[in-house]
Design an enzyme around this catalytic site. Sequence first.
Site, PDB file in Angstrom:
ATOM      1  N   ASP A  60       8.930  -8.852  -3.278  1.00  0.00           N
ATOM      2  CA  ASP A  60      10.015  -8.617  -4.225  1.00  0.00           C
ATOM      3  C   ASP A  60      11.178  -9.582  -4.029  1.00  0.00           C
ATOM      4  O   ASP A  60      11.263 -10.294  -3.021  1.00  0.00           O
ATOM      5  CB  ASP A  60      10.502  -7.158  -4.139  1.00  0.00           C
ATOM      6  CG  ASP A  60      10.547  -6.615  -2.715  1.00  0.00           C
ATOM      7  OD1 ASP A  60      10.606  -7.428  -1.782  1.00  0.00           O
ATOM      8  OD2 ASP A  60      10.527  -5.393  -2.537  1.00  0.00           O
ATOM      9  N   ASN A 103      12.999   6.813  -0.271  1.00  0.00           N
ATOM     10  CA  ASN A 103      12.522   7.628  -1.397  1.00  0.00           C
ATOM     11  C   ASN A 103      11.019   7.447  -1.628  1.00  0.00           C
ATOM     12  O   ASN A 103      10.493   7.874  -2.648  1.00  0.00           O
ATOM     13  CB  ASN A 103      13.304   7.272  -2.673  1.00  0.00           C
ATOM     14  CG  ASN A 103      13.135   5.803  -3.062  1.00  0.00           C
ATOM     15  OD1 ASN A 103      12.380   5.072  -2.424  1.00  0.00           O
ATOM     16  ND2 ASN A 103      13.814   5.386  -4.107  1.00  0.00           N
ATOM     17  N   HIS A 138       9.475   4.461  -1.856  1.00  0.00           N
ATOM     18  CA  HIS A 138       9.066   3.248  -2.567  1.00  0.00           C
ATOM     19  C   HIS A 138       8.309   2.286  -1.663  1.00  0.00           C
ATOM     20  O   HIS A 138       8.485   2.281  -0.447  1.00  0.00           O
ATOM     21  CB  HIS A 138      10.255   2.574  -3.278  1.00  0.00           C
ATOM     22  CG  HIS A 138      11.243   1.871  -2.402  1.00  0.00           C
ATOM     23  ND1 HIS A 138      12.584   1.759  -2.734  1.00  0.00           N
ATOM     24  CD2 HIS A 138      11.111   1.216  -1.217  1.00  0.00           C
ATOM     25  CE1 HIS A 138      13.206   1.062  -1.805  1.00  0.00           C
ATOM     26  NE2 HIS A 138      12.336   0.733  -0.869  1.00  0.00           N
ATOM     27  N   GLU A 171       9.790   2.129  -7.483  1.00  0.00           N
ATOM     28  CA  GLU A 171      10.598   3.323  -7.258  1.00  0.00           C
ATOM     29  C   GLU A 171       9.900   4.571  -7.806  1.00  0.00           C
ATOM     30  O   GLU A 171       9.007   4.462  -8.653  1.00  0.00           O
ATOM     31  CB  GLU A 171      11.948   3.154  -7.975  1.00  0.00           C
ATOM     32  CG  GLU A 171      12.762   1.942  -7.523  1.00  0.00           C
ATOM     33  CD  GLU A 171      13.460   2.157  -6.188  1.00  0.00           C
ATOM     34  OE1 GLU A 171      12.927   2.870  -5.310  1.00  0.00           O
ATOM     35  OE2 GLU A 171      14.560   1.606  -6.005  1.00  0.00           O
TER      36      GLU A 171
HETATM   37  C1  F6R Z   1      11.369  -5.121   1.094  1.00  0.00           C
HETATM   38  C2  F6R Z   1      10.716  -4.036   0.394  1.00  0.00           C
HETATM   39  C3  F6R Z   1      11.166  -2.625   0.568  1.00  0.00           C
HETATM   40  C4  F6R Z   1      11.387  -2.244   2.027  1.00  0.00           C
HETATM   41  C5  F6R Z   1      11.804  -0.787   2.174  1.00  0.00           C
HETATM   42  C6  F6R Z   1      12.078  -0.411   3.594  1.00  0.00           C
HETATM   43  O1  F6R Z   1      10.792  -6.356   0.757  1.00  0.00           O
HETATM   44  O2  F6R Z   1       9.827  -4.273  -0.360  1.00  0.00           O
HETATM   45  O3  F6R Z   1      10.202  -1.776   0.000  1.00  0.00           O
HETATM   46  O4  F6R Z   1      10.218  -2.493   2.746  1.00  0.00           O
HETATM   47  O5  F6R Z   1      12.948  -0.550   1.399  1.00  0.00           O
HETATM   48  O6  F6R Z   1      13.202  -1.120   4.030  1.00  0.00           O
HETATM   49  P1  F6R Z   1      13.617  -1.163   5.571  1.00  0.00           P
HETATM   50  O7  F6R Z   1      12.508  -1.843   6.299  1.00  0.00           O
HETATM   51  O8  F6R Z   1      14.883  -1.992   5.603  1.00  0.00           O
HETATM   52  O9  F6R Z   1      13.807   0.247   5.998  1.00  0.00           O
END
Ligand code: F6R
Length: 242
Positions: A67, A136, A138, A143
């Site tokens: 992303d 959440n 994702h 989402e």
């Molecule tokens: C980042 C991504 C997100 C994160 C997720 C967890 O490229 O795709 O899905 O992996 O938000 O974030 P952290 O690792 O910061 O808890």
Amino acid sequence: MHIIQAIDYNDLSKKAADRIAAQIRENPDSVLGLATGSSPLAAYGLLIRQYEQGKLDFSRITTVNLDEYRGLGPENSQSYRYYMDRNLFDHVNIDKSRTFLPDGLGADPEAVCRGYDQLLEDLGGTDLQLLGLGHNGHIGFNEPADAFPRDTHCVNLAESTIAANRRFFQSEADVPRQAYTMGIRGIFLAEKILLLVSGQAKASILKAALCGPITPRVPASILQLHRDVTVLADEAALSELR
Ligand code: F6R
């Protein structure tokens, strides 16, 4: 699905780096699907260390990230391109022309998305896809929604995601409201998926993702359907699963 328990974040990062390094050694032409955020951060540092010790060669590796924020360019310190450059690519012998993220500055969002899906097709998907887990549920920026998004798309970030990302920006107003993300199909093109989860704050959503119903309200729950998923989580994250 395999679940591997790490002691803590450091142990999780070491185990994750070892798996990624093993993939690179086994197939030096691997296509790696990468994530940003805190979950893989220390693992990237350990991969850099292995490279510096002459134990890893990135010269033939291709990467595709999950992303990117819409509207942020490579020079913006909060863009995911910037994160990947500073935390991995700038420190290893990777050919940067083979490191891909959605173009946050692309003028036409639809063209950005279709181009990214075409790229994934052309590469034949990833050999190993790293994922983190949002609070959440994702994965990427898929989402919670009424249906699983299939293709790469431009998403309006959930309020909880904006709040979670707030810590990286000067003010909440600076947090981008939209991002490009690979859809579930792109993620599922992976031969192998490695989901990294650390900390007590993720314990209940991890339990919902692994043991609950498969529902787009918990996007990570769809991983129950992939043929080769390894969940690498620390004791705190696994605390509700025992
Ligand atoms: C980042 C991504 C997100 C994160 C997720 C967890 O490229 O795709 O899905 O992996 O938000 O974030 P952290 O690792 O910061 O808890």
